[in-house]
Scaffold this motif. Structure first.
Motif, PDB file in Angstrom:
ATOM      1  N   THR A  36       0.878  -1.334  -0.025  1.00  0.00           N
ATOM      2  CA  THR A  36      -0.062  -0.019  -0.034  1.00  0.00           C
ATOM      3  C   THR A  36       0.776   1.298  -0.079  1.00  0.00           C
ATOM      4  O   THR A  36       1.878   1.419   0.641  1.00  0.00           O
ATOM      5  N   THR A  37       0.578   1.957  -0.929  1.00  0.00           N
ATOM      6  CA  THR A  37       1.229   3.111  -1.004  1.00  0.00           C
ATOM      7  C   THR A  37       0.993   4.181   0.150  1.00  0.00           C
ATOM      8  O   THR A  37      -0.129   4.457   0.413  1.00  0.00           O
ATOM      9  N   PRO A  38       2.031   4.703   0.770  1.00  0.00           N
ATOM     10  CA  PRO A  38       1.554   5.807   1.948  1.00  0.00           C
ATOM     11  C   PRO A  38       1.096   6.853   1.889  1.00  0.00           C
ATOM     12  O   PRO A  38       1.342   7.503   0.689  1.00  0.00           O
ATOM     13  N   VAL A  41       3.803   9.026   5.250  1.00  0.00           N
ATOM     14  CA  VAL A  41       4.979   9.190   4.332  1.00  0.00           C
ATOM     15  C   VAL A  41       6.253   9.487   5.197  1.00  0.00           C
ATOM     16  O   VAL A  41       6.083  10.153   5.999  1.00  0.00           O
ATOM     17  N   PRO A  42       7.236   8.665   5.394  1.00  0.00           N
ATOM     18  CA  PRO A  42       8.235   8.688   6.143  1.00  0.00           C
ATOM     19  C   PRO A  42       9.221  10.086   5.737  1.00  0.00           C
ATOM     20  O   PRO A  42       9.172  10.660   4.365  1.00  0.00           O
ATOM     21  N   PHE A  68       8.751   3.560  -1.046  1.00  0.00           N
ATOM     22  CA  PHE A  68      10.139   3.032  -0.969  1.00  0.00           C
ATOM     23  C   PHE A  68      10.626   3.439   0.461  1.00  0.00           C
ATOM     24  O   PHE A  68      10.329   4.680   0.923  1.00  0.00           O
ATOM     25  N   GLN A  69      11.397   2.770   1.262  1.00  0.00           N
ATOM     26  CA  GLN A  69      11.877   2.986   2.469  1.00  0.00           C
ATOM     27  C   GLN A  69      13.464   3.893   2.470  1.00  0.00           C
ATOM     28  O   GLN A  69      13.609   4.492   3.424  1.00  0.00           O
ATOM     29  N   PHE A  70      13.949   3.676   1.522  1.00  0.00           N
ATOM     30  CA  PHE A  70      15.318   4.320   1.455  1.00  0.00           C
ATOM     31  C   PHE A  70      15.589   4.628  -0.033  1.00  0.00           C
ATOM     32  O   PHE A  70      14.857   4.098  -1.008  1.00  0.00           O
ATOM     33  N   VAL A  71      16.610   5.751  -0.261  1.00  0.00           N
ATOM     34  CA  VAL A  71      17.124   6.213  -1.472  1.00  0.00           C
ATOM     35  C   VAL A  71      18.578   5.869  -1.577  1.00  0.00           C
ATOM     36  O   VAL A  71      19.306   6.132  -0.537  1.00  0.00           O
TER      37      VAL A  71
END
Length: 411
Positions: free
Chosen positions: A4-6, A11-12, A347-350
């Protein structure tokens, strides 16, 4: 399984601390693995330490040391770091220096397979089958079952050594047609044994490696893997298969995160990078007869691809929708606006590479509230600088001390 898209408050904040497996990073920004060209005799140098200290001092949550081979024949060049007891003091010095700047540090571990340089290594390159490598003008050797068992164990041993030398994470290289990636590719893997044919067999080596690393280190450090979504060549590994492999890896429980990549260092090296293809600069650093080959045929082998920010996002969305595990978005991360887009997309990181080669202190300036966007022009000439130390050729390199001073001045 659907991710599921936050939305809204879910959204972090990319600049806030975040958990990656057992490790807490000070932010969600990772300096992606870029071969530094600064190791010597397969050992760490002070120049390699300075390279990663610059990025740690510049504000990233974690910097990635590339590329650390798990076997002597698995190097793309004999100078690359090789996991062995002689490397321990230098690796420990490197991790201590990065930690002193407040960042975490990861080691990219892998076996280059058909991308390895047999002439430099003094040993044949391994591959799923016999393959002619144009750049090194040599034939690969077909990997036996014993070879593959040794490579799997080599990854596990490397991960243990990473723990012992102070690394916070390891990143398993499953991309770019390195050994595990070459087994995934139906274009390169024509085997008829349990490592070839249907996707489950072609994915066996990658999954065995990831599970062996997890068994070796448990939850002591974070485990990531860099996985191809698309080899960028007709008949190669592509997104539909990458989705299935990502789902299997998630079911195995062997990883804490996947970093999504693309392209083949063997067959289409510019596919990942997007932007210009610096043919003249590539020809200048190559020995004959490769130099002549680049001059005559380079435009067919080293193709230029249009650049846009977040250029891997369209494909990465497909994997994001298929798994729930943490994912790292790579490719065209140039500023806070793109980082925030990645967070909104789930996504949790870039992971950043060229932008930080151009400006190692970019994250500090973003954290300080500047509307800073990368000055990188995607000329890709940094790719041709690896033999003298990877850097942006458009700027004069600064020392780690200079970077810290500049960061303090802007914060």
């Amino acid at each position: 399984m659907t991710q599921t898209t936050p939305r809204g408050d879910d959204v972090p904040d990319v600049l806030a601390p975040a958990k990656l497996g057992p490790v807490t990073l000070r932010n969600r920004i990772i300096k992606a693995a870029t071969y530094e060209g600064l190791s010597r005799d397969s050992l760490v140098t002070d120049e390699l330490i300075d390279f990663h200290v610059r990025h740690a001092a510049g504000g990233v949550g974690m910097t990635t040391v590339a590329y650390c081979a798990v076997a002597p024949e698995g190097r793309t060049d004999r100078k690359q770091i090789l996991w062995r007891p002689e490397a321990v003091p230098g690796l420990r010095k490197l991790t201590d220096a990065v930690h002193a700047e407040g960042a975490a540090v990861s080691a990219q571990i892998g076996h280059a397979g058909p991308v390895a340089n047999p002439k430099s290594n003094g040993a044949p390159a391994l591959a799923p089958g016999r393959h002619f490598h144009l750049t090194t003008t040599s034939l690969t050797r077909t990997a036996t079952r014993d070879d593959l068992a040794r490579v799997v164990k080599g990854h596990a041993d490397a991960a243990r050594m990473a723990v012992e030398t102070g690394f916070d994470a390891v990143e398993i290289h499953l991309g770019h047609n390195y050994l595990a990636s070459s087994f995934l590719s139906p274009k390169l893997n024509h085997r008829t044994d349990e490592y070839g044919g249907r996707l489950e067999n072609r994915a066996r080596l990658a999954r065995d490696i990831a599970r062996a690393v997890r068994d070796a280190v448990g939850g002591e450090i974070a485990i990531l893997a860099k996985l191809n979504m698309d080899d960028g060549v007709p008949g190669g590994f592509w997104l539909d298969e990458a989705i299935q492999v990502a789902q299997w890896i998630e079911q195995d429980g062997s990883l804490d995160a996947l970093e999504l990549t693309a392209g083949s260092s063997l067959l289409n090296p510019m596919y990942l990078f997007k932007g210009d293809a610096p043919l003249r600069e590539f020809a200048a650093i190559m020995p004959q007869p490769v130099k002549l080959g680049v001059q005559l045929f380079g435009k067919y082998k080293l193709r230029a691809y249009p650049y846009k920010d977040a250029y891997l996002l369209d494909d990465a969305r497909q994997i994001r929708a298929a798994v729930n595990m943490p994912l790292v978005l790579l490719g065209g991360i140039t500023g806070k606006h793109v980082m925030d887009l990645a967070m909104r997309e789930g996504f949790q990181f870039v992971a950043m590479a060229r932008a930080l080669l151009r400006e190692p202190d970019l994250i500090n300036r973003i954290t300080a509230g500047e509307d800073a966007r990368s000055l990188c022009i995607h000329c890709n000439k940094c790719m041709t600088a690896i033999y003298g130390g990877t850097r942006c050729v458009l700027v004069t390199p600064t020392s780690p001390r200079d970077t810290r001073r500049d960061a303090t001045a802007t914060s």
